[in-house]
Design a protein around this motif. Structure first.
Motif, PDB file in Angstrom:
ATOM      1  N   MET A   7       3.631   7.532 -13.882  1.00 39.01           N
ATOM      2  CA  MET A   7       3.913   6.436 -12.935  1.00 39.01           C
ATOM      3  C   MET A   7       4.773   5.382 -13.627  1.00 39.01           C
ATOM      4  SD  MET A   7       1.123   4.285 -10.771  1.00 39.01           S
ATOM      5  CE  MET A   7       1.610   3.046  -9.604  1.00 39.01           C
ATOM      6  N   SER A   8       5.829   4.941 -12.962  1.00 40.07           N
ATOM      7  CA  SER A   8       6.755   4.003 -13.585  1.00 40.07           C
ATOM      8  C   SER A   8       6.553   2.573 -13.101  1.00 40.07           C
ATOM      9  CB  SER A   8       8.201   4.427 -13.283  1.00 40.07           C
ATOM     10  OG  SER A   8       8.435   4.409 -11.891  1.00 40.07           O
ATOM     11  N   ALA A   9       5.403   2.306 -12.472  1.00 43.35           N
ATOM     12  CA  ALA A   9       5.157   0.960 -11.960  1.00 43.35           C
ATOM     13  C   ALA A   9       5.066  -0.039 -13.098  1.00 43.35           C
ATOM     14  CB  ALA A   9       3.855   0.943 -11.145  1.00 43.35           C
ATOM     15  N   ALA A  10       5.393  -1.282 -12.787  1.00 44.30           N
ATOM     16  CA  ALA A  10       5.306  -2.331 -13.786  1.00 44.30           C
ATOM     17  C   ALA A  10       3.877  -2.443 -14.285  1.00 44.30           C
ATOM     18  CB  ALA A  10       5.767  -3.649 -13.170  1.00 44.30           C
ATOM     19  N   THR A  11       3.709  -2.825 -15.565  1.00 46.44           N
ATOM     20  CA  THR A  11       2.368  -2.930 -16.123  1.00 46.44           C
ATOM     21  C   THR A  11       1.607  -4.100 -15.540  1.00 46.44           C
ATOM     22  OG1 THR A  11       3.269  -4.221 -17.959  1.00 46.44           O
ATOM     23  CG2 THR A  11       3.050  -1.839 -18.286  1.00 46.44           C
ATOM     24  N   THR A  24       4.032   5.077  -6.538  1.00 45.42           N
ATOM     25  CA  THR A  24       4.570   5.652  -7.772  1.00 45.42           C
ATOM     26  C   THR A  24       5.358   4.651  -8.594  1.00 45.42           C
ATOM     27  OG1 THR A  24       6.546   6.413  -6.586  1.00 45.42           O
ATOM     28  CG2 THR A  24       4.694   7.949  -6.750  1.00 45.42           C
ATOM     29  N   ALA A  25       5.789   3.549  -7.977  1.00 50.49           N
ATOM     30  CA  ALA A  25       6.535   2.543  -8.731  1.00 50.49           C
ATOM     31  C   ALA A  25       6.514   1.213  -8.006  1.00 50.49           C
ATOM     32  CB  ALA A  25       7.984   2.992  -8.938  1.00 50.49           C
ATOM     33  N   ILE A  26       6.387   0.155  -8.778  1.00 52.61           N
ATOM     34  CA  ILE A  26       6.532  -1.209  -8.265  1.00 52.61           C
ATOM     35  C   ILE A  26       7.559  -1.892  -9.154  1.00 52.61           C
ATOM     36  CG2 ILE A  26       5.405  -3.388  -7.707  1.00 52.61           C
ATOM     37  CD1 ILE A  26       2.773  -1.943  -7.512  1.00 52.61           C
ATOM     38  N   SER A  42       6.555   4.749  -2.638  1.00 56.29           N
ATOM     39  CA  SER A  42       5.323   5.475  -2.339  1.00 56.29           C
ATOM     40  C   SER A  42       5.576   6.980  -2.402  1.00 56.29           C
ATOM     41  CB  SER A  42       4.813   5.098  -0.945  1.00 56.29           C
ATOM     42  OG  SER A  42       5.642   5.673   0.056  1.00 56.29           O
ATOM     43  N   THR A  43       4.500   7.730  -2.308  1.00 56.94           N
ATOM     44  CA  THR A  43       4.624   9.187  -2.335  1.00 56.94           C
ATOM     45  C   THR A  43       5.196   9.732  -1.034  1.00 56.94           C
ATOM     46  OG1 THR A  43       2.384   9.481  -1.453  1.00 56.94           O
ATOM     47  CG2 THR A  43       2.629   9.399  -3.863  1.00 56.94           C
ATOM     48  N   GLY A  44       5.249   8.869  -0.010  1.00 53.00           N
ATOM     49  CA  GLY A  44       5.735   9.319   1.291  1.00 53.00           C
ATOM     50  C   GLY A  44       4.618   9.693   2.228  1.00 53.00           C
TER      51      GLY A  44
END
Length: 319
Positions: free
Chosen positions: A1-5, A64-66, A73-75
């Motif tokens: 997941m590449s979301a911000a920490t 999946t990312a913010i 989102s995953t869709g």
């Protein structure tokens, strides 16, 4: 997941939500957290507004990312309308502007934002609060506002407490770009006490526009709990037909008192509309018709109706 920490939640308001192929599916309107008796609150999902002004729940497990300005989102989005559960709290709707107390005894503060951080387990926990200290009343102080600081969530108590003395400043800042109909949807989803706090913080014109978009029960609940002078001012700012419809829903004594408090010129049109039965043409009409010349095309007439943002009752009564 590449979301911000770490993500500050108030800044997410209005952020676009995209599916994996880049199509927009909606916008973030709030976030849902579980405030527990022990341990840090856990963020479980986002409230996303999708086309049709429907609000649905997007679990953070499907994010999946913010990143800056977007949520991916995953869709897979459940289109069932979001319904808040008993143990859940809305960040923007309920936690912002809440009064908390420092555990070291140094006073009180108001919550202006909070951050969540993704743990190794995949859970998102509320770890920090952005707060503003409350200043004690000391006569004519040049320092009108207390200092702001970021503190660990464990440094304060009261996040899960009563909503008494909770303001609405930060919530309104987060929603200041919403159209009246969208803000009305937000208010409709809030609890009675919080709804009144937010409505009371709106200026007369903005509140009038929002009331016109709310269900009758919500309109009555808000106006009935406003100070009579304020309620009269808001009624003056409403369209006469909407004001008349609202007064029809109030007890006769209360409606008569509000009419007396309104400016005579503003009250005149409302009184005229109230003289008709609700299910008659007079009861459905507005006192502010759009008048167009005989050479006006149908397309131009329809455009003028939309431009004037007329009530639906007038949509087929243009001369």
């Amino acid at each position: 997941m590449s979301a911000a920490t770490r993500v500050f939640m108030a800044r997410l308001a209005g952020t676009q939500v995209f599916d994996p192929i880049g199509d927009e599916v909606g916008r973030v309107r709030d976030a849902v957290v579980l405030v527990r008796a022990k341990g840090a609150p856990r963020a479980v999902g986002l409230v996303v507004e999708v086309p049709g002004r429907r609000r649905v729940f997007l679990p953070l497990t499907r994010v999946t990312a913010i990143d800056a300005g977007q949520v991916i989102s995953t869709g897979l989005l459940n289109m069932r309308r979001f319904e808040q559960r008993a143990m859940e709290s809305l960040v923007l709707g309920e936690l912002l502007d809440r009064t908390v107390r420092f555990t070291d005894g140094s006073g009180e503060a108001t919550v202006e934002d909070l951050s969540i951080t993704r743990q190794r387990t995949g859970d998102w926990l509320v770890d920090q609060l952005f707060v503003r200290r409350k200043q004690p009343a000391r006569g004519l102080s040049l320092r009108r506002r207390g200092e702001t600081l970021v503190v660990p969530v464990g440094a304060v108590t009261g996040l899960a407490g009563s909503t008494e003395e909770q303001g609405a400043t930060k919530l309104l800042e987060a929603y200041e770009d919403l159209r009246p109909a969208d803000l009305a949807d937000v208010l409709h989803e809030l609890g009675d006490t919080r709804r009144l706090e937010v409505a009371s913080a709106l200026d007369d014109e903005r509140l009038a526009d929002v009331l016109e978009e709310l269900p009758e029960d919500d309109q009555v609940a808000i106006v009935s709990r406003l100070d009579s002078d304020r309620a009269a001012d808001v009624l003056e700012a409403m369209q006469p037909d909407d004001a008349a419809d609202l007064l029809n829903e109030l007890p006769d004594e209360q409606a008569a008192r509000l009419l007396e408090l309104m400016e005579p010129e503003e009250a005149k049109d409302v009184r005229r509309l109230l003289s008709y039965d609700e299910d008659t043409a007079g009861g459905l009409m507005t006192t502010e018709p759009v008048i167009l010349g005989p050479e006006t095309s149908i397309a131009t007439a329809l455009a003028q109706i939309r431009k004037q943002d007329l009530p639906p009752a007038l949509a087929s009564m243009v001369f």
